[in-house]
Write a protein that holds these residues in place. Structure first.
Motif, short mmCIF file in Angstrom:
data_model
loop_
_atom_site.label_atom_id
_atom_site.label_comp_id
_atom_site.label_asym_id
_atom_site.label_seq_id
_atom_site.Cartn_x
_atom_site.Cartn_y
_atom_site.Cartn_z
N LEU A 260 5.20 51.74 -14.24
CA LEU A 260 5.96 50.68 -13.60
C LEU A 260 7.26 50.43 -14.37
CD1 LEU A 260 3.20 47.97 -12.90
CD2 LEU A 260 4.17 49.60 -11.25
N LEU A 261 8.28 49.97 -13.63
CA LEU A 261 9.52 49.53 -14.24
C LEU A 261 9.43 48.02 -14.49
CD1 LEU A 261 12.56 50.10 -14.96
CD2 LEU A 261 13.07 49.39 -12.60
N PHE A 262 9.82 47.59 -15.69
CA PHE A 262 9.88 46.17 -16.03
C PHE A 262 11.34 45.77 -16.16
CE2 PHE A 262 5.67 47.38 -16.98
CZ PHE A 262 4.87 46.26 -17.14
N THR A 263 11.73 44.69 -15.49
CA THR A 263 13.10 44.20 -15.60
C THR A 263 13.08 42.74 -16.02
OG1 THR A 263 13.16 43.64 -13.22
CG2 THR A 263 14.03 45.79 -13.88
N GLY A 264 14.01 42.38 -16.90
CA GLY A 264 14.16 41.00 -17.34
C GLY A 264 15.52 40.49 -16.95
N SER A 265 15.58 39.21 -16.58
CA SER A 265 16.81 38.68 -15.97
C SER A 265 17.20 37.33 -16.56
CB SER A 265 16.61 38.56 -14.46
OG SER A 265 17.66 37.83 -13.85
N TRP A 266 18.47 36.99 -16.33
CA TRP A 266 18.94 35.65 -16.65
C TRP A 266 18.37 34.62 -15.68
CZ3 TRP A 266 24.81 37.20 -17.37
CH2 TRP A 266 24.93 37.91 -18.58
N ASP A 267 17.66 35.06 -14.63
CA ASP A 267 17.00 34.10 -13.74
C ASP A 267 15.67 33.61 -14.31
OD1 ASP A 267 15.12 36.12 -13.30
OD2 ASP A 267 15.68 36.48 -11.21
N LYS A 268 15.40 33.96 -15.58
CA LYS A 268 14.20 33.52 -16.30
C LYS A 268 12.93 34.12 -15.74
CE LYS A 268 16.35 29.06 -17.43
NZ LYS A 268 16.20 27.58 -17.39
N THR A 269 13.02 35.35 -15.24
CA THR A 269 11.82 36.05 -14.79
C THR A 269 11.79 37.47 -15.35
OG1 THR A 269 12.70 37.07 -12.77
CG2 THR A 269 11.85 34.81 -12.59
N ILE A 270 10.56 37.99 -15.44
CA ILE A 270 10.32 39.42 -15.61
C ILE A 270 9.72 39.91 -14.31
CG2 ILE A 270 9.00 41.18 -16.84
CD1 ILE A 270 9.04 39.26 -19.27
N ARG A 271 10.21 41.02 -13.79
CA ARG A 271 9.65 41.58 -12.55
C ARG A 271 9.19 43.00 -12.79
NH1 ARG A 271 13.26 38.58 -7.76
NH2 ARG A 271 13.08 36.53 -8.76
N THR A 272 8.14 43.39 -12.10
CA THR A 272 7.61 44.75 -12.21
C THR A 272 7.78 45.46 -10.88
OG1 THR A 272 5.36 43.95 -11.70
CG2 THR A 272 5.96 44.16 -14.03
N TRP A 273 8.07 46.76 -10.97
CA TRP A 273 8.42 47.55 -9.80
C TRP A 273 7.66 48.87 -9.82
CZ3 TRP A 273 12.27 44.94 -6.98
CH2 TRP A 273 12.97 43.95 -7.68
N ASP A 274 7.13 49.25 -8.66
CA ASP A 274 6.53 50.57 -8.48
C ASP A 274 7.42 51.35 -7.52
OD1 ASP A 274 5.08 52.83 -7.99
OD2 ASP A 274 3.22 51.81 -7.43
N HIS B 156 12.97 30.79 -20.58
CA HIS B 156 14.41 30.91 -20.83
C HIS B 156 14.93 32.26 -20.32
CE1 HIS B 156 14.46 27.28 -23.31
NE2 HIS B 156 13.35 27.73 -23.87
N LYS B 157 16.24 32.41 -20.35
CA LYS B 157 16.85 33.68 -19.96
C LYS B 157 16.32 34.82 -20.82
CE LYS B 157 21.37 31.97 -18.36
NZ LYS B 157 22.82 32.05 -18.59
N VAL B 158 16.05 35.96 -20.20
CA VAL B 158 15.62 37.15 -20.94
C VAL B 158 16.85 37.83 -21.52
CG1 VAL B 158 14.43 39.36 -20.81
CG2 VAL B 158 13.58 37.42 -19.47
N ALA C 293 12.41 39.01 -25.85
CA ALA C 293 13.22 38.04 -26.58
C ALA C 293 14.04 37.24 -25.58
CB ALA C 293 14.14 38.75 -27.57
N MET C 294 13.98 35.92 -25.72
CA MET C 294 14.64 35.02 -24.76
C MET C 294 15.58 34.06 -25.47
SD MET C 294 11.39 34.10 -22.32
CE MET C 294 10.11 34.36 -23.52
N GLY C 295 16.24 33.24 -24.68
CA GLY C 295 17.06 32.18 -25.22
C GLY C 295 16.21 31.19 -26.01
#
Length: 334
Positions: free
Chosen positions: A111-125, A140-142, A155-157
């Protein structure tokens, strides 16, 4: 700068700030470079040639390989893209609600893991018709993430660091406060798989361990680096780049001072310091065989708008003596 026979600049570098450099997982000739010029470039460093160029709608903040022929990227346009290295084709997997700051591939889960300034981590297949697999809210922001086998370090804000098992993102294994007092710039898992290192804007690096027992926690440490005395005043530079040589177990740091240092983390010693580069170091990456180091020389706007050297990437071909820990070097010279 005098590059010497063991170092060269890549041809056709990005036209704006470089956010990430990373080598292919099993091919030391392929280098992925994301940039604020809205592109992700793939270089063949053996031929010193641009192989592919992929476009985003805005600045690209991170990129990663999943295999030698497939990669992923994300940035200010909020879009997560899949990149086919051989064909030059790309497609959007989906999006975040704010800029995508981190992209990391997990071999364990595919899976791909993405971290965002929207304060979420999302996983993708990417193989699934519905690519988005999960959304996990953070406080906090990633700012930076790294994956090694089953561990994901985030690591976050506000100096928050969360540790997850990539196989179960519904629970946080550990919630920590960084031992560094200022904003985290980079985080990386130790090749020994028992901890992680982080760097910050205050010219410091911390090495920490997953095992919460007092005996193991007593081994954690932090140290100052990328600081210079100018007119009797100590000037502190952010440590933007952090990369581990998985063959030799040593690691490199790159700062806004234009310096690259090699460290022996076990013996807590600096192995060597390279001559100053024309501008700050924004990202570092070792090849999988430990024989190459990609150095993104790129102004990171720590001092606002000012004239700066052109953004470029140096490829350094490493000798064993440059990378070995102190103990191994002493053994060879004995």
């Amino acid at each position: 700068m005098d590059q010497g026979a063991n170092q060269f600049e890549i041809a056709n570098p990005p036209a704006d700030g470089i956010s990430r450099v990373t080598f292919a997982p099993e091919d030391s000739s392929l280098l992925l470079v994301s940039s604020w010029d809205k592109t992700v470039n793939v270089y063949n460093v053996e031929e010193n040639a641009l192989k592919q160029k992929f476009e985003h709608q805005a600045a690209v903040l991170d990129c990663c390989f999943s295999s030698n022929d497939r990669a992923y990227s994300g940035g200010v346009d909020r879009t997560v893209r899949e990149l086919e290295i051989d064909t030059g084709n790309s497609r959007a997997l989906g999006s975040h609600d704010d800029a995508v700051k981190c992209t990391n591939w997990s071999d364990l889960t595919n899976l791909l893991f993405t971290g965002s300034w929207d304060k979420t981590i999302r996983t993708w297949d990417p193989r699934s018709g519905e690519a988005l697999q999960g959304t996990y809210h953070q406080p906090h922001k990633v700012l930076s993430m790294d994956i090694l086998e089953d561990k994901l370090v985030v690591a976050m804000g506000n100096r928050h660091i969360y540790i997850y098992d990539v196989r179960n993102m519904n629970e946080t294994l550990q919630k920590r406060e960084s031992s560094l007092k200022y904003m985290t710039r980079a985080v990386g898992c130790l090749p020994t798989k028992d901890g992680y290192a982080s760097s910050s804007t205050e010219g410091r690096v911390a090495v920490e361990y997953f095992d919460p027992s007092p005996e193991v926690q007593s081994k954690k440490y932090a140290f100052k680096c990328h600081r210079q005395v100018q007119n009797d005043v100590e000037v502190v530079y952010p440590v933007n780049g952090l990369a581990f040589n998985k063959v030799y177990g040593t690691f490199a740091t790159g700062g806004s001072d234009g310096i690259v240092n090699f460290w022996d983390g076990i013996n807590r010693k600096r192995i060597r310091q390279f001559p100053r580069y024309p501008d700050g170091i924004s990202s570092l990456a070792f090849s999988h065989d430990g024989k190459k180091l990609a150095i993104a020389c790129s102004y990171t706007y720590d001092e606002g708008e000012k004239d700066h050297a052109p953004d470029t990437v140096y490829i350094r071909n490493l000798t064993e003596s440059e990378c070995l820990p102190r103990s191994a070097l002493n053994g060879k010279s004995a």
